[in-house]
Design an enzyme around this catalytic site. Sequence first.
Site, short mmCIF file in Angstrom:
data_model
loop_
_atom_site.label_atom_id
_atom_site.label_comp_id
_atom_site.label_asym_id
_atom_site.label_seq_id
_atom_site.Cartn_x
_atom_site.Cartn_y
_atom_site.Cartn_z
N SER A 82 0.88 -1.16 0.00
CA SER A 82 0.00 0.00 0.00
C SER A 82 0.92 1.21 0.00
O SER A 82 1.86 1.29 0.80
CB SER A 82 -0.92 -0.02 1.22
OG SER A 82 -1.95 0.94 1.01
N GLU A 83 0.66 2.16 -0.90
CA GLU A 83 1.65 3.20 -1.19
C GLU A 83 1.88 4.17 -0.02
O GLU A 83 2.86 4.92 -0.03
CB GLU A 83 1.31 3.95 -2.47
CG GLU A 83 0.02 4.76 -2.44
CD GLU A 83 -1.18 3.97 -2.94
OE1 GLU A 83 -1.16 2.72 -2.85
OE2 GLU A 83 -2.14 4.59 -3.42
N ASN A 84 1.01 4.14 0.99
CA ASN A 84 1.29 4.98 2.17
C ASN A 84 2.45 4.45 2.99
O ASN A 84 2.88 5.10 3.94
CB ASN A 84 0.03 5.15 3.03
CG ASN A 84 -0.59 3.84 3.44
OD1 ASN A 84 -0.72 2.92 2.64
ND2 ASN A 84 -0.95 3.73 4.69
#
Lengths: 210, 231
Positions: free
Chosen positions: A50-52
């Site tokens: 997840s890009e966070n």
Amino acid sequence: MSTQNYWSKNKMIEKVISFFYSGASVNLGIGIPTLVAELLPKELNIFIQSENGVLGVAGRPKKGEESPTLINAGKETISIRKGASFFDSALSFGMIRGGHIDFCVLGGMEVDTNGNLSNWMVPGEKITGMGGAMDLVNGAKCVIVVMTHFTKKGSPKLVKKCSLPLTGVGVVNIVVTDLGIFKPENGKFVIVELASGVSVNELSIPSELI
Amino acid sequence: MDYSKVFTDPKSAVADIKSNSTLMSGGFGLCGIPENCIDALSEMEITNLTVISNNIGNSGRGLVKLLISKKIKKAICTYVGGNPDLEKQILSNEIEVELIPQGTFSERIRAAGLGIRGFYTPTGFGTSVADGKEIKIFDKACLLELPLGADFAIIKAEKGDSYGNLWFKETARAFSPLMAMAAKITIVEVEELVEVGEIKPEDVHLPGIFVQRIFLGKNYKNDIEFLKIEE
């Protein structure tokens, strides 16, 4: 026209998962794509990014185990699998831009026959923002768009040429809708599979584009 | 008295942030946001801020406080979904906005902090993001992107020491260490303020050299935006 043969959301996600292979890394967009994390068979040994800033998303936390600092890019609480790692956004997008993510699954407003994607704004009406989508479509090895076949107003989202602002040019590899699976190739949509009972006419794609 | 980075409260730590400043604010959605600094800023008579933040708050909370009180002139961000207050101000032209792809946003901030004068990325090629930018063909067509710095950064970490060494919890890291590197003055609030040496050197996520001010925060809400539980 009856919609009883259309695939459910879960069925669409099962079709998306059918493209994955053991050990693959996968990034999931906000909305329907996050269902992948919940429906993924454990034995596939997938690492969800997840890009966070997390690699190794598992699914949902058990009640009482949720953490306000453990979320996905959709700001939903998640749990993590063994082998997971956390990192900052620059490293996260380095992972994406650097070609280390095997699949990215994201939603769409329009996909055209040249593999162009629009999914971040409708001028004057709706501004979602591109978030990480523009980086993901240019960085992931295989881009899968999962979306309903028709807009709420009933127009097809598979079009000759995108009319909305673009997210990426020539980036989409596979489209999964509730009517079937398609590949944009050389100015046409190749039909990979249709939901059983759905006819080509129901797709509302001009015949010269198929 | 010896020079110290430790401040006693948020009000004094942000006191010199003036109107027309450029301000970075860490966090992803409402996760890992500097709640104490935002509250202190919302009580100050300042205006015309340029705010650089992924979401500019969300769901009516966080930086939305500065948005509603019209302290923000320009928002530089990546994602508006989930922030109806921001979308409304953009669509009615009450606020200037610059939307940047999130990876480019992160790397531009990192570049500003680390002395990189520009970089080429394929992200955004063929889209409105490419308008007016130099394009160079490598294996793919790429855009030239420039550094993005700020006068101040306000960030939150789980744990920090008096030198400013920081440790972040889970996914609360996101943009915060990058912003700390990119701002002239970085103000950090922590859940736990410890003595130098308590965070093991190999566990330091951000070295204290990038931090100018640090204080122990309090009364954290730590809101969960979307609670999802295994069924």
